[in-house]
Motif scaffolding. Structure first.
Motif, PDB file in Angstrom:
ATOM      1  N   GLY A   1       3.291  10.189  -7.883  1.00  0.00           N
ATOM      2  CA  GLY A   1       4.149  10.525  -9.012  1.00  0.00           C
ATOM      3  C   GLY A   1       3.479  10.328 -10.365  1.00  0.00           C
ATOM      4  N   ARG A   2       2.242   9.880 -10.374  1.00  0.00           N
ATOM      5  CA  ARG A   2       1.531   9.611 -11.630  1.00  0.00           C
ATOM      6  C   ARG A   2       1.172  10.921 -12.333  1.00  0.00           C
ATOM      7  N   THR A   3       1.328  10.933 -13.633  1.00  0.00           N
ATOM      8  CA  THR A   3       0.951  12.097 -14.433  1.00  0.00           C
ATOM      9  C   THR A   3      -0.555  12.302 -14.324  1.00  0.00           C
ATOM     10  N   PRO A   4      -1.008  13.514 -14.020  1.00  0.00           N
ATOM     11  CA  PRO A   4      -2.455  13.747 -13.891  1.00  0.00           C
ATOM     12  C   PRO A   4      -3.175  13.536 -15.224  1.00  0.00           C
ATOM     13  N   ALA A   5      -4.373  13.001 -15.132  1.00  0.00           N
ATOM     14  CA  ALA A   5      -5.226  12.833 -16.315  1.00  0.00           C
ATOM     15  C   ALA A   5      -6.118  14.061 -16.382  1.00  0.00           C
ATOM     16  N   ASP A   6      -5.669  15.089 -17.091  1.00  0.00           N
ATOM     17  CA  ASP A   6      -6.387  16.361 -17.073  1.00  0.00           C
ATOM     18  C   ASP A   6      -7.177  16.651 -18.347  1.00  0.00           C
TER      19      ASP A   6
ATOM     20  N   ALA B   1       0.833  -1.205   0.000  1.00  0.00           N
ATOM     21  CA  ALA B   1       0.000   0.000   0.000  1.00  0.00           C
ATOM     22  C   ALA B   1       0.868   1.256   0.000  1.00  0.00           C
ATOM     23  N   ALA B   2       1.954   1.243   0.741  1.00  0.00           N
ATOM     24  CA  ALA B   2       2.854   2.391   0.785  1.00  0.00           C
ATOM     25  C   ALA B   2       3.519   2.617  -0.576  1.00  0.00           C
ATOM     26  N   GLU B   3       3.932   1.524  -1.247  1.00  0.00           N
ATOM     27  CA  GLU B   3       4.526   1.650  -2.579  1.00  0.00           C
ATOM     28  C   GLU B   3       3.504   2.210  -3.558  1.00  0.00           C
ATOM     29  N   TRP B   4       2.256   1.777  -3.448  1.00  0.00           N
ATOM     30  CA  TRP B   4       1.205   2.275  -4.330  1.00  0.00           C
ATOM     31  C   TRP B   4       0.972   3.760  -4.105  1.00  0.00           C
ATOM     32  N   GLU B   5       0.972   4.203  -2.844  1.00  0.00           N
ATOM     33  CA  GLU B   5       0.785   5.627  -2.528  1.00  0.00           C
ATOM     34  C   GLU B   5       1.883   6.473  -3.173  1.00  0.00           C
ATOM     35  N   VAL B   6       3.119   6.012  -3.084  1.00  0.00           N
ATOM     36  CA  VAL B   6       4.236   6.744  -3.684  1.00  0.00           C
ATOM     37  C   VAL B   6       4.065   6.801  -5.202  1.00  0.00           C
ATOM     38  N   ALA B   7       3.717   5.677  -5.819  1.00  0.00           N
ATOM     39  CA  ALA B   7       3.522   5.636  -7.274  1.00  0.00           C
ATOM     40  C   ALA B   7       2.371   6.536  -7.694  1.00  0.00           C
ATOM     41  N   GLU B   8       1.295   6.554  -6.926  1.00  0.00           N
ATOM     42  CA  GLU B   8       0.124   7.372  -7.256  1.00  0.00           C
ATOM     43  C   GLU B   8       0.455   8.862  -7.195  1.00  0.00           C
TER      44      GLU B   8
END
Length: 147
Positions: free
Chosen positions: A96-101, A87-94
């Motif tokens: 840094g994810r490019t926003p879908a704007d 869950a912590a790794e997912w939070e970090v990845a999320e």
């Protein structure tokens, strides 16, 4: 239940990202190079070549930054990971994810976009498969199979 993809969905994906068009062109070339006596299992080509290239470009994995390569350590040991670590790794990845704007970017991250684009590539690979077995090889050459 998702609706069936339309040809316009496939074209929308091609027009949205030049890398998706390049991958579709690669599949087209691969299919055109297969001669009747060759072995090209469409599923092997999908699993070994096309799917790994498509995954970061369309569908749920789109928008995440590539991970840095890790230094090789040959300890040979498996590392157990807890749910909280995942869950912590997912939070970090999320974060840094490019926003879908844009609407198109949001759509490219959906299962429907994956189905429309990849479904067409899979259909092309299947149609080019001469049904001569598993793997990919030119007639008379050593056989290469998907890992």
């Amino acid at each position: 239940m998702p609706t069936a993809p339309t040809p316009s969905d496939y074209e929308r994906a091609l027009g949205a990202d030049h890398r998706l068009r390049a991958l579709a062109d690669l599949v087209t070339a691969l299919c055109q190079f297969v001669r009747p006596a060759d072995t090209m299992c469409g599923a092997c080509a999908w699993d070994a070549l096309v799917k790994p290239l498509a995954t970061p470009l369309i569908g749920w994995e789109r928008g995440y930054r590539p991970k840095a390569a890790k230094d090789h350590t040959s300890t040979g040991k498996w590392r157990l990971v807890t749910g909280s670590e995942l869950a912590a790794e997912w939070e970090v990845a999320e974060r840094g994810r490019t926003p879908a704007d844009t609407d198109t970017e949001r759509w490219l991250r959906t299962e429907g976009a994956w189905d429309a684009y990849c479904g067409e590539l899979i259909r092309r690979l299947h149609d080019a498969d001469p049904a001569h077995g598993h793997g990919i090889q030119r007639y008379g050459k050593p056989k290469t199979t998907a890992a």
